[in-house]
Design a protein around this motif. Sequence first.
Motif, mmCIF file in Angstrom:
data_model
loop_
_atom_site.group_PDB
_atom_site.id
_atom_site.type_symbol
_atom_site.label_atom_id
_atom_site.label_comp_id
_atom_site.label_asym_id
_atom_site.label_seq_id
_atom_site.Cartn_x
_atom_site.Cartn_y
_atom_site.Cartn_z
ATOM 1 N N THR A 295 0.835 -1.203 0.000
ATOM 2 C CA THR A 295 0.000 0.000 0.000
ATOM 3 C C THR A 295 0.866 1.248 0.000
ATOM 4 O O THR A 295 0.583 2.204 -0.724
ATOM 5 C CB THR A 295 -0.952 0.002 1.220
ATOM 6 O OG1 THR A 295 -1.775 -1.165 1.141
ATOM 7 C CG2 THR A 295 -1.826 1.239 1.249
ATOM 8 N N SER B 202 2.437 1.658 -3.503
ATOM 9 C CA SER B 202 1.516 2.069 -4.554
ATOM 10 C C SER B 202 0.929 3.436 -4.283
ATOM 11 O O SER B 202 0.319 4.031 -5.160
ATOM 12 C CB SER B 202 0.392 1.035 -4.721
ATOM 13 O OG SER B 202 -0.381 0.968 -3.543
ATOM 14 N N LEU C 99 -3.794 5.306 -4.756
ATOM 15 C CA LEU C 99 -4.121 4.056 -5.426
ATOM 16 C C LEU C 99 -4.900 3.134 -4.502
ATOM 17 O O LEU C 99 -5.782 2.413 -4.957
ATOM 18 C CB LEU C 99 -2.851 3.353 -5.911
ATOM 19 C CG LEU C 99 -2.200 3.924 -7.157
ATOM 20 C CD1 LEU C 99 -0.938 3.147 -7.496
ATOM 21 C CD2 LEU C 99 -3.143 3.915 -8.333
ATOM 22 N N GLY D 42 -8.777 3.732 -4.580
ATOM 23 C CA GLY D 42 -9.551 3.218 -5.695
ATOM 24 C C GLY D 42 -10.002 4.286 -6.660
ATOM 25 O O GLY D 42 -10.099 5.466 -6.338
ATOM 26 N N CYS D 43 -10.307 3.839 -7.844
ATOM 27 C CA CYS D 43 -10.725 4.710 -8.932
ATOM 28 C C CYS D 43 -12.191 5.121 -8.739
ATOM 29 O O CYS D 43 -13.022 4.286 -8.399
ATOM 30 C CB CYS D 43 -10.560 3.959 -10.242
ATOM 31 S SG CYS D 43 -10.908 4.927 -11.707
ATOM 32 N N VAL E 232 -5.066 10.764 -10.192
ATOM 33 C CA VAL E 232 -4.165 9.617 -10.088
ATOM 34 C C VAL E 232 -4.138 8.866 -11.417
ATOM 35 O O VAL E 232 -3.069 8.584 -11.974
ATOM 36 C CB VAL E 232 -4.587 8.686 -8.930
ATOM 37 C CG1 VAL E 232 -3.767 7.403 -8.935
ATOM 38 C CG2 VAL E 232 -4.452 9.403 -7.593
ATOM 39 N N ALA E 233 -5.311 8.553 -11.946
ATOM 40 C CA ALA E 233 -5.388 7.837 -13.215
ATOM 41 C C ALA E 233 -4.776 8.668 -14.343
ATOM 42 O O ALA E 233 -4.077 8.128 -15.208
ATOM 43 C CB ALA E 233 -6.846 7.485 -13.535
ATOM 44 N N ARG F 296 -0.796 -0.815 -14.448
ATOM 45 C CA ARG F 296 -1.207 -0.110 -13.224
ATOM 46 C C ARG F 296 -2.546 0.590 -13.431
ATOM 47 O O ARG F 296 -3.404 0.574 -12.554
ATOM 48 C CB ARG F 296 -0.163 0.948 -12.820
ATOM 49 C CG ARG F 296 1.068 0.404 -12.153
ATOM 50 C CD ARG F 296 2.028 1.515 -11.743
ATOM 51 N NE ARG F 296 1.403 2.439 -10.810
ATOM 52 C CZ ARG F 296 1.674 3.739 -10.738
ATOM 53 N NH1 ARG F 296 2.548 4.288 -11.555
ATOM 54 N NH2 ARG F 296 1.074 4.497 -9.860
ATOM 55 N N LEU F 297 -2.707 1.211 -14.600
ATOM 56 C CA LEU F 297 -3.932 1.955 -14.883
ATOM 57 C C LEU F 297 -5.148 1.038 -14.919
ATOM 58 O O LEU F 297 -6.172 1.343 -14.311
ATOM 59 C CB LEU F 297 -3.787 2.717 -16.200
ATOM 60 C CG LEU F 297 -4.959 3.604 -16.612
ATOM 61 C CD1 LEU F 297 -5.291 4.634 -15.533
ATOM 62 C CD2 LEU F 297 -4.648 4.296 -17.933
ATOM 63 N N THR G 145 -5.441 -1.842 -13.523
ATOM 64 C CA THR G 145 -5.649 -2.372 -12.174
ATOM 65 C C THR G 145 -6.363 -1.334 -11.317
ATOM 66 O O THR G 145 -7.306 -1.659 -10.586
ATOM 67 C CB THR G 145 -4.304 -2.767 -11.532
ATOM 68 O OG1 THR G 145 -3.711 -3.804 -12.327
ATOM 69 C CG2 THR G 145 -4.486 -3.251 -10.108
ATOM 70 N N TYR G 146 -5.935 -0.102 -11.414
ATOM 71 C CA TYR G 146 -6.536 0.983 -10.626
ATOM 72 C C TYR G 146 -7.932 1.337 -11.131
ATOM 73 O O TYR G 146 -8.859 1.517 -10.347
ATOM 74 C CB TYR G 146 -5.619 2.210 -10.668
ATOM 75 C CG TYR G 146 -6.177 3.426 -9.969
ATOM 76 C CD1 TYR G 146 -6.491 3.399 -8.617
ATOM 77 C CD2 TYR G 146 -6.389 4.603 -10.668
ATOM 78 C CE1 TYR G 146 -7.018 4.515 -7.978
ATOM 79 C CE2 TYR G 146 -6.908 5.720 -10.041
ATOM 80 C CZ TYR G 146 -7.221 5.669 -8.694
ATOM 81 O OH TYR G 146 -7.741 6.781 -8.071
ATOM 82 N N CYS G 147 -8.101 1.441 -12.443
ATOM 83 C CA CYS G 147 -9.384 1.828 -13.056
ATOM 84 C C CYS G 147 -9.802 0.777 -14.076
ATOM 85 O O CYS G 147 -9.686 0.990 -15.295
ATOM 86 C CB CYS G 147 -9.270 3.180 -13.750
ATOM 87 S SG CYS G 147 -9.128 4.579 -12.655
#
Length: 184
Positions: A8, A11, A15, A18-19, A63-64, A89-90, A92-94
């Motif tokens: 955590t 990242s 992140l 969450g998106c 962030v995104a 990463r993108l 995974t996040y969004c």
Amino acid sequence: MRILGILTLLSGPALAAGCPQLPDYSPELRNLIEQADRAPDVRAGRVVSDAMWKVWLRAPDEVAQGILDTGLRRRDAYDFLGAIGEFDRLVTYCPDYAEGYNQRAYIHFLNGEYAAALTNLDMALNLQPLHVAAQTGRALTLMHMGRISEARAQLLIAVENNPWLPEAGLLAKDAPLGPQGSDI
């Protein structure tokens, strides 16, 4: 538990949060598709095409957007491994943001990894069916896979949504996706 805390921290707190939910860009894209259809010339058509890209490249939060922009910079610097890492990463996040999959598909396409590109393009189009660039990318990917009739059908859809695409030339007579056989 300690590993989760370290991950955590690595990242970043944003992140971990969450998106946010993505807005529905479909009405805006439908409007741009109508504008493309009414555009009187190439110059006006390109203005509409650029406006479409601005919609697709509008990430749901800072962030995104930062991850996307970093991935695009890495892609433009031919750091495809770094770009894939950012686009991973993108998504995974969004996971509901189509452009993450579209950009990841483009890197796979550039690397000749057409099956992986197609999988990502299908994901992007599942999330945003009006993503004309993903439609076009899918057509080009299918063409490189030798799936010509599918590629032609996909490119016809993309050109219907934006007749000013440079790839429309692939549909001309004697072009790779042009009409087959001769008309009588």
